[in-house]
Design an enzyme around this catalytic site. Structure first.
Site, short mmCIF file in Angstrom:
data_model
loop_
_atom_site.label_atom_id
_atom_site.label_comp_id
_atom_site.label_asym_id
_atom_site.label_seq_id
_atom_site.Cartn_x
_atom_site.Cartn_y
_atom_site.Cartn_z
N CYS A 83 0.85 -1.19 0.00
CA CYS A 83 0.00 0.00 0.00
C CYS A 83 0.89 1.24 0.00
O CYS A 83 1.87 1.29 0.74
CB CYS A 83 -0.89 -0.02 1.25
SG CYS A 83 -1.94 1.44 1.41
N HIS A 106 -10.11 1.08 1.80
CA HIS A 106 -9.59 2.39 2.26
C HIS A 106 -10.74 3.33 2.65
O HIS A 106 -10.64 4.10 3.60
CB HIS A 106 -8.78 3.07 1.16
CG HIS A 106 -7.32 2.75 1.19
ND1 HIS A 106 -6.52 3.00 2.28
CD2 HIS A 106 -6.50 2.21 0.25
CE1 HIS A 106 -5.28 2.62 2.00
NE2 HIS A 106 -5.24 2.14 0.78
N HIS A 109 -8.97 -3.60 -2.23
CA HIS A 109 -8.01 -2.79 -1.45
C HIS A 109 -8.45 -1.33 -1.41
O HIS A 109 -8.47 -0.71 -0.34
CB HIS A 109 -6.62 -2.94 -2.10
CG HIS A 109 -5.53 -2.17 -1.43
ND1 HIS A 109 -4.47 -2.77 -0.78
CD2 HIS A 109 -5.33 -0.84 -1.29
CE1 HIS A 109 -3.68 -1.84 -0.28
NE2 HIS A 109 -4.18 -0.65 -0.59
N GLU A 110 -8.81 -0.78 -2.57
CA GLU A 110 -9.18 0.65 -2.62
C GLU A 110 -10.52 0.90 -1.91
O GLU A 110 -10.68 1.91 -1.22
CB GLU A 110 -9.23 1.14 -4.08
CG GLU A 110 -7.93 1.00 -4.84
CD GLU A 110 -6.71 1.54 -4.10
OE1 GLU A 110 -6.84 2.51 -3.33
OE2 GLU A 110 -5.62 0.97 -4.28
ZN ZN Z 1 -3.61 1.28 -0.11
#
Ligand code: ZN
Length: 200
Positions: free
Chosen positions: A127, A173, A169-170
């Protein structure tokens, strides 16, 4: 308490655009420990007019390319807004089991994903906000993404392989989650040590 928390998302976006204009189109990527990465992002609700949104997209795209990365969520540039950009040229390699095929540039607002099927995939993941490290994360191999794009059009798409990992993953966030929350932390490795152990 940092001052930016008292600014509206629109004011913060305006500031980021100005900062980028002074720094070759790029803004700093915030690192783990910054509270903005741990809060649930404000849902997109038309807070930015079309011109400002387009400028912000360009800032995020340029910052992602510069890093370089294959995805960037707004909180990673300090903006608590449910928005992310993604793009991966892919690495077509018959021996790469990650199914890292090309993911054309896209913007997602208010993304939500759900797993499709039971199959999982387990790979090292990193990341831009946890600089210098990677760890193994097990995730659904295939997901359905629903969102809105930058023109307000609905997105409803299935992803598998590496693009599915980017989508997850995004989106994580925007819910205040980092990959380390899902990682097998015993695998946590510096990029340097991973390179040493990798023949590539
Ligand atoms: Zn990330």
């Amino acid at each position: 308490m940092k001052r930016r928390k008292q600014l509206t998302v629109r004011q913060q976006a305006q500031r980021l655009v100005v900062v980028a204009q002074r720094h070759g189109g790029i803004v700093p990527v915030v690192q783990a420990g910054d509270p903005v990465l741990r809060q649930v992002a404000e849902p997109w609700d038309g807070q930015l007019e079309a011109d400002l949104l387009a400028e912000l997209v360009e800032v995020m795209r340029t910052t992602m390319h510069d890093a370089p990365g294959v995805g960037l969520a707004a909180p990673q540039i300090g903006l608590p807004l449910a928005m992310a950009v993604m793009e991966d040229e892919g690495e077509p390699d018959a021996e790469d089991p990650r199914e890292r095929y090309a993911l054309p540039f896209r913007v997602v607002l208010n993304p939500v994903y759900e797993a499709l099927g039971e199959e999982t995939a387990t790979y090292f993941e990193g990341c831009l906000s946890v600089e210098g490290y990677q760890a193994v994360v097990t995730r659904p191999h295939r997901v359905r993404l629903t969102a809105t794009d930058e023109r307000g059009r609905p997105v409803d798409e299935d992803f598998s392989g590496w693009p599915a990992r980017i989508v997850q993953h995004e989106t994580d966030h925007l819910n205040g989650q980092l990959y380390v929350d899902r990682a097998d932390l015993r695998t946590l490795s510096s990029n340097h040590n991973l390179e040493l152990s990798d023949e590539e």
